[in-house]
Design an enzyme around this catalytic site. Structure first.
Site, PDB file in Angstrom:
ATOM      1  CG  ASN A 166      89.355  85.766  44.533  1.00 36.19           C
ATOM      2  OD1 ASN A 166      88.584  86.473  45.190  1.00 36.19           O
ATOM      3  ND2 ASN A 166      89.754  86.107  43.328  1.00 36.19           N
ATOM      4  CG  HIS A 204      48.800  52.872  43.392  1.00 41.48           C
ATOM      5  ND1 HIS A 204      48.918  53.563  42.214  1.00 41.48           N
ATOM      6  CD2 HIS A 204      49.487  51.700  43.211  1.00 41.48           C
ATOM      7  CE1 HIS A 204      49.626  52.840  41.343  1.00 41.48           C
ATOM      8  NE2 HIS A 204      49.994  51.710  41.940  1.00 41.48           N
ATOM      9  CB  SER A 224      43.672  74.776  67.147  1.00 46.49           C
ATOM     10  OG  SER A 224      42.765  75.810  66.811  1.00 46.49           O
ATOM     11  CE  LYS A 235      42.909  69.789  64.480  1.00 41.96           C
ATOM     12  NZ  LYS A 235      43.132  70.820  63.481  1.00 41.96           N
ATOM     13  CD  GLU A 295      50.779  69.695  60.111  1.00 41.00           C
ATOM     14  OE1 GLU A 295      49.992  70.236  59.337  1.00 41.00           O
ATOM     15  OE2 GLU A 295      50.680  69.780  61.362  1.00 41.00           O
ATOM     16  CE  LYS A 320      81.210  83.186  51.870  1.00 42.72           C
ATOM     17  NZ  LYS A 320      81.042  83.450  50.415  1.00 42.72           N
TER      18      LYS A 320
END
Lengths: 462, 462, 462, 462
Positions: free
Chosen positions: D109, D155, D276, D282, D289, D324
């Protein structure tokens, strides 16, 4: 006024009284508590505990109370521990000792469990209706915008051209799943706990099936300990709200992006925008930002109640009083957000020109060119690589795929012929999609017609 | 009344107005908003935007408003978007156009950030004080119960005898850490955002250091974008509340266990217990159950705000309006729970007899016997195994370690002599503990005296 | 080996390669990816992309790969980005260029979505089976212990006597709900995304219904954008695991309490207990503590994925790669915990003597006495109060309700007669419960027989 | 090999053994466990339990084990319960019975609590160093881009022009707060639990201060029960990781937006992008991300451990073994993400042209125009309204504020004179900001110089 004073010699601490009291929020169960009490009264009559006269008096008084509540006449309930003691006390004022008979064979444990499941049923139905309305708006707009082309994105990079209708129908599918999830839940949780007493059942011959019938429950619980300690239905309801809010956050995020000056795909109606106290030019999509932000609070509601219930031994523990505010908050939030989203979408102005223009740069037809090669026998991986090389060539020259001459293309693969230009035309790119569920006008219309039919049926069932 | 109508041709939708409005909860920032406005007025005076007369008028009117608010005279604020527009509007009623000068060089973005950090500072101090009070109660009770022995548990199985004072001081350590965590936080977050404008700073020569001084801030923010989009201090505050509630949930769980008929170690005062509406004999530890349950809501508050802020681009986004309710709720909850716990502990009745009796069964002195062997040269692992075997022998015979004769013990190890019985005596077991921080009376007293000194100093600093 | 190098002029950073790679965990989708590829091969054959010979070669090679994988022969996959590129690469080694045709009309976006939904379907079925086994054990033990009486608790205070069978059946109801929730989910999520391409569908005439049939899907997705960006099924699966773990945590908590020296209601078998490295006497219920603790990790998994998806614009974003570990972890955890609980319960030793003894103190028959008065015409509230007063009287005298003489009782209410002693007898208390779902032997048997029938049917359907 | 077999007559179930085992993950504490054991050996020597010779043998063997571990020579540890039993067993192989003395006065412990706090200290320092590196990169880039102008957003709508350096310094402030939060934490948690035994302390005269000195702890715990049941430091560490990840998610989101075709403000280096499998064109910002997505898993880790600890009675419970994996995962995740972000930022290509162009539309100078009016005596609210009206006029005419003639402007307010055009020039708009922390070049340079000095000091302290 407390329902349990007898064995206590001391008064509750005043501070404790406030800490312990739930009336400030469980007052919202007034309707359910009245309704449940009506059911209880009938069951007590059938069990011979109330006579005909007592039943009539009780029912009338309960109905009166409900009317008073609806009319806003029951205002001050300070000093009451909870909605149950409030109602018992008001009932006593009307009909005296008979009021005290109503708690025969009933504990607050089964009473509040019943109130809560009634509340969740009612609100899940309300949310379902709001979702159907939203689905209506989505499919309506999809039909309206069925010929508008915009870039589809992955990784927020332009990927392939799609129809705006197709995009809107993606959200239709999400909120449809939410609707069905609520419907499934409603079916599963429609079980009455009343008659389970504190935890062990009742010594009075209460006909629970009869009572369930009166209260509109599909069936009754089969284990009294579980019945009073079960809050699965609250957790499921909050989780369902969570999923809806998660979808809400995605469409909000996307519409916020689309209404930036940079995308300029849509304009949020001024009615759902706000300005800045400092910058006179600002028009901010607050409605959608709030909807996105409120996702957080519903996630919080879910974790809140999951944490409360974790590790609780059976049966009822006071911790469970914390079920209410999280459930209420999740329900309120999801309702207002669905309603808001419906309004925002209905009033959006679409800039189809910007959308189409955005399809012109970014090589959105590169996959079409690779497919063109594949159709002519090149293994897809090799076709993919060839087009990758062509794009590098274009980038260096600052040109699009359409700009390249056949001679230039032939340097990368000799299967290219003149028909490649048709194959990589944006409209063709869309309409050449052949699989069910794809973005071609034909397939989108097919999906819309299937879903419209489904929606009609669901609405007719409500 | 809105602060931003100019460039809009349409009115806001009424539904949207309600959705968007924050007045129902940010009214709680009335005091902070007034105070911040006072600071702003002084800074505007220094910058030459307000003259002496305007300053005086403004300050007086703001003070009046605060008095009215405290007196409960500002009641209806329906139709206002938020506390900032409410106050500006009330100010206008008092002093006309001068009121409109107060927003010079200020945006609601830096204004609300300032209000919030002032709120968090105030409440973190309140919580710190409540924690000091609780620590006082814990150490006071520890001193009172310094000779009571009970079983210490691991895995909820009786492990070794401990002093009740030692047990209470374990919680002292936890809530002390909570106190210090709040203190560290207070030191770290004491930074004024005001003067950051909407996001880019102000064109007016506002002396921000002067303003910070007036408003009692230690320093000013150094980046205007960060200043208006930062809510780290809210998250830290909620996390600190979370930790305190987590400790609260542990002591509550334990006291609930101890007040069961099975443990029977303590009695919760009736003032903090409640009864059952059905079962006349019940005395339930509702106060502690609620405290344990409310842990869930604070966990929820934390997840709520973490989710809101995740992935938000700079600077202010409306999502951030959702910072308030979660922060307020966490603060309110932790405050009421600390206060409640203090009262519950102060009024607890300890059954020292049951505690001691519980030390008699369960072989709590087994480690002492193993230590006895180790002290006589047996490697600990082997001593452990020998005592394990002795216990199996005892279990079969239904006896305790003390019950065994020396002859019986010698079968397991020949180093046993008569002094083993002293070594495994419960009081000895406790007082033989030699390490700092252990449960021996001497060491517990040492800890208590260190902590008492520390507590005195902290209280003197408040 | 990457599936997308063409347009890139630089190599990926090595550090990035590791950061980006998912092979260390998505290798678990090997089976699903093979299976999905088999379906894809058939669909490509039907679409005329593969000829008969290519199809056969492909299918055989895929089957071989699967066998090799199962046999543990595919060991090192360092350097591969994900399971999809690994399999394509291994396939290429076997059949050359034909391997590269397999990706025609397919993107990793629809491929991984399909793999994941196949995985969730498989595991939800596995969990359902484990739940049925657990239900079997619960009802089996309930039948075995049908005449054992113990106190039912609310607020962890003794409330009313109940049967042990009734208690166990409460958990039966919970895990039954979990089972049905998984079943409902399985029905709802059984939708194939394959054929949705990157996001817009495919230009190749893939017969998706045919493919769904081969892959055992009930139906196909109707919107390609939604199909590739949907992870609702993962979230639902984790939520369902969460609910099961929440119930797990409740029964674990309770059995841990029951196995304390203080309750002494049960003994956990040594096989599911562990000891202490320091204290030789300890026997700790580690199995149950771990099950209770692991609830936390599944809650974490849920929040993890909810957070990931929140606010993601359509369609696929790389963030979604984080769906896997949380889903896998939730599934693994709930499976091992259900299996563990079943074993623990099967091997528990019940101390019926302690259970019965615990019913003797704590006035568990107080409600029966109140009911007795109510049956004799006293309004329940007044009866409750009278019994409360009797208990106070008992407490002062240190007596139980049974101990009081009729004369003493009559001081509190004159309707008491001699038959009160029968009414408050513990066995009578149980068997006088009349409502369906209550703890009387008759009603528990009724519930058990209904549930046994239900269980038989469900097992026959598996 | 188990450390506690003595009192058990049955073997542990094999399934249980696996369920219970932590070696698969706590093997990561090998270094800490060795180090802690070295400290323990010295303390046992001082207490007279080990003689000089035994000490030397023990220390040498422990050092050897550590070397073997580092060299990857300790491979198979199946069958061991945890890292502690593994090490004891390996030690026994080397030095026989003396190995068994090492556990004298120590329990798993206090041993595992010590290992964990040592791990958290080490990793918090590692993270701090990574944060300093990141801060270095941020300020370096800020200095490099100090003359680039881009729109600041609120915004996600263009708000006011800002410097790119100012923007980067906003993130500097956030990660600086994270750094300081870790530093504060390190200071607070630097407390050694060792010597607390199972829960009650030790009967051996271990000099804990001496041991703390050897192990590099600032001080020792003062309550043994708290010391073994405390995991506050794990929770704090995870929370600190959470905050860093939250900031990470914000900058990732923003850079993802900026690298869209629509914003086109930056290009992510190909080394940190991927392609991609279907769409050859792409280039996806996968690195960012993933960093954004991994925020979710750290939030999950936090909730996971908070849930585990909630409501646990004192002292150690097996649930705590679940501390853990969540701590390890949070630490690993935050470390790799910080390192990744540093690389991404270092290699970003800035499109200053696009940034400047974006400042031209969107009326970013509207506030400047309002300030212009305010400086000339118009109350700010009225100025705000006037400019709002001017913008409406511009929108109808499709013009910018600069486009309007003085005559047109005078229609809205007669204080306009020719100098208005200078006041609303973009560069002027930036440099007219006067407040500390604002975006003017002067103020940004002031902030950078303060922060550079601070950074230098912190780095020198490491």
């Amino acid at each position: 006024m407390k329902l349990w004073g007898g064995r206590f010699s001391k008064n509750e601490d005043e501070f404790m009284e406030e800490f312990n009291s739930s009336i400030s929020f469980d007052i919202r169960l007034f309707e359910e508590d009245i309704e449940g009490s009506v059911g209880q009264a009938y069951a007590l009559k059938k069990a011979g505990i109330l006579d005909k006269d007592e039943l009539d008096k009780t029912i009338n008084a309960l109905n009166e109370l409900y009317e008073q509540y609806k009319a806003g006449e029951i205002k001050s309930y300070d000093g009451y521990e909870d909605v149950h003691s409030l109602i018992e006390s008001l009932l006593y004022e009307k009909i005296g000792d008979t009021a005290y008979k109503l708690h025969t064979g009933r504990s607050r444990n089964d009473q509040v469990a019943t109130d809560m499941v009634m509340y969740v049923k009612k609100e899940a139905l309300n949310i379902s209706n709001l979702l159907l309305n939203l689905l209506d708006t989505l499919i309506g707009n999809a039909k309206k915008y069925n010929d508008i082309i915009l870039p589809g994105y992955t990784h927020l990079q332009r990927a392939q051209p799609i129809l705006l209708s197709h995009y809107l129908m993606a959200y239709f599918e999400m909120f449809k799943r939410d609707y069905i999830r609520f419907k499934d839940m409603l079916n599963r949780i429609d079980i009455m706990p009343l008659g389970s007493g504190a935890l062990a059942g009742s010594t009075f011959p209460l006909d629970r099936d009869y009572e369930a019938d009166i209260l509109g429950f599909k069936c009754i619980s089969l284990n009294s300990i579980d019945a009073v300690s079960n809050r699965d239905f609250c957790l499921e309801c909050i989780f369902n709200c969570t999923m809806t809010m998660m979808h809400m956050s995605r469409i909000s995020e996307e519409l916020i992006l689309w209404s930036t000056k940079e995308f300029n795909f849509i304009e949020i109606d001024e009615a759902y925008s706000t300005g800045s106290s400092m910058m006179p030019q600002k028009k901010n999509p607050d409605s959608l930002e709030l909807a996105r932000g409120k996702t957080g609070r519903v996630y919080g509601d879910l974790i809140s109640l999951l944490t409360v219930i974790k590790g609780l031994p059976l049966a009822y523990n006071k911790d469970m009083q914390e079920d209410k505010e999280s459930t209420f908050d999740a329900v309120d939030t999801v309702k207002i957000c669905i309603a808001m989203l419906k309004r925002v979408i209905s009033s959006i102005k679409v800039n189809s020109g910007s959308m189409l223009a955005a399809c012109k740069t970014g090589y959105l037809n590169a996959t079409d060119m690779a497919d063109y090669l594949t159709e002519r026998g090149i293994p897809f991986r090799k076709a993919h690589e060839a087009v990758g090389n062509i794009i590098r060539y274009c980038e260096e020259k600052g040109e699009t795929l359409e700009d390249l001459s056949l001679d230039e293309l032939k340097k990368f693969s000799d299967v290219f012929t003149d028909d490649v230009y048709g194959a990589i035309d944006i409209k063709n790119s869309i309409n050449k999609k052949l699989t069910t569920g794809s973005t071609s006008q034909e397939m989108v219309e097919k999906t819309m017609s299937i879903e419209e039919e489904w929606l009609k049926i669901e609405k007719s069932l409500m």
